[in-house]
Design a protein around this motif. Sequence first.
Motif, PDB file in Angstrom:
ATOM      1  N   ASP A  71      -8.728 -52.777  48.581  1.00 38.74           N
ATOM      2  CA  ASP A  71      -7.819 -52.280  47.553  1.00 38.74           C
ATOM      3  C   ASP A  71      -7.565 -50.799  47.811  1.00 38.74           C
ATOM      4  O   ASP A  71      -8.440 -50.084  48.310  1.00 38.74           O
TER       5      ASP A  71
ATOM      6  N   HIS B  27      -0.990 -51.755  46.502  1.00 40.60           N
ATOM      7  CA  HIS B  27      -2.134 -52.274  45.749  1.00 40.60           C
ATOM      8  C   HIS B  27      -3.301 -52.593  46.687  1.00 40.60           C
ATOM      9  O   HIS B  27      -4.459 -52.456  46.296  1.00 40.60           O
ATOM     10  N   ARG B  28      -2.979 -53.004  47.899  1.00 43.27           N
ATOM     11  CA  ARG B  28      -4.005 -53.343  48.881  1.00 43.27           C
ATOM     12  C   ARG B  28      -3.530 -52.862  50.256  1.00 43.27           C
ATOM     13  O   ARG B  28      -2.333 -52.804  50.516  1.00 43.27           O
TER      14      ARG B  28
ATOM     15  N   LYS C 225       2.886 -57.681  43.955  1.00 42.13           N
ATOM     16  CA  LYS C 225       1.984 -56.693  44.533  1.00 42.13           C
ATOM     17  C   LYS C 225       2.490 -56.230  45.902  1.00 42.13           C
ATOM     18  O   LYS C 225       3.256 -56.920  46.571  1.00 42.13           O
TER      19      LYS C 225
END
Length: 274
Positions: free
Chosen positions: A239, A224-225, A44
């Motif tokens: 997010d 993703h975040r 991620k």
Amino acid sequence: MNDDHTVLEARNLSKTFSSRSLLGRTTSETRAVDHVSLSLTAGKTYALVGESGSGKSTTGRLLQGLISPSAGEVTIRASNGSTSVQSISRANRDVQMIFQDPYSSLNPRRRIRGILEESLRIIGEREPAVLRSKVDEALAAVGFGEEHAQRYPHEFSGGQRQRIGIARALVVSPKIIICDEPVSALDVSIQAQILNLLRKLQAELGLAYLFITHDMTVVRYLAHRVGVMHRGKIVEEADTADLFANPQHDYTKRLLASVPIHHPSQRAEAKGKN
């Protein structure tokens, strides 16, 4: 670390820089990072965003171990599941960095093979056959062949040099790569190529990225975040989709208001929110 996929966790990181007089007395102190906590997950991308001077790059250097925190700690999860407080020697193995400027981050006097082999020697690798195979593998991962290894940095374009910077990060098989504004110095068309390469490598290798940037368009595409940094603090974390759809902090709203809107449907949607 509660998440089995968490590979790095920073807890209450702070960094204060002191200015000193000629007599060695402290004249002023600046807190560049102020009690920052975040975690990185395998496969991620966590984007750290904010204006220049917000503390993003200092945070990245703290996570890699290039500088020591004034307070707080960074914990890295090893491949066997054990955890350890990060030291600079561990950072060389597990956490690598891609720098902003591909022109100044490569030694102009060394061939590409020598530059990449140096990263391996730092972590203790000396076997010539292993050095060669790992360098060739890293170069192949970014689209280069063995013939490129004998060239000097000045023989490559800016985008190609950034690919070499990525290969240098990959060559020691890290779990985490800190990307410090890695496309901001490149032409827009080349930026897309580098971002697509980073996404491809993440999917293939399960890498965790900390992506440091001020470009919210890049954040929307890659992350993703997101953690929003302002004056050394993370003022909002969410997010990516949630952050863009429903920002909570006024500073985040100002950052998003500066994002160019290219598609007519996006313009209509933005107008409806105003």
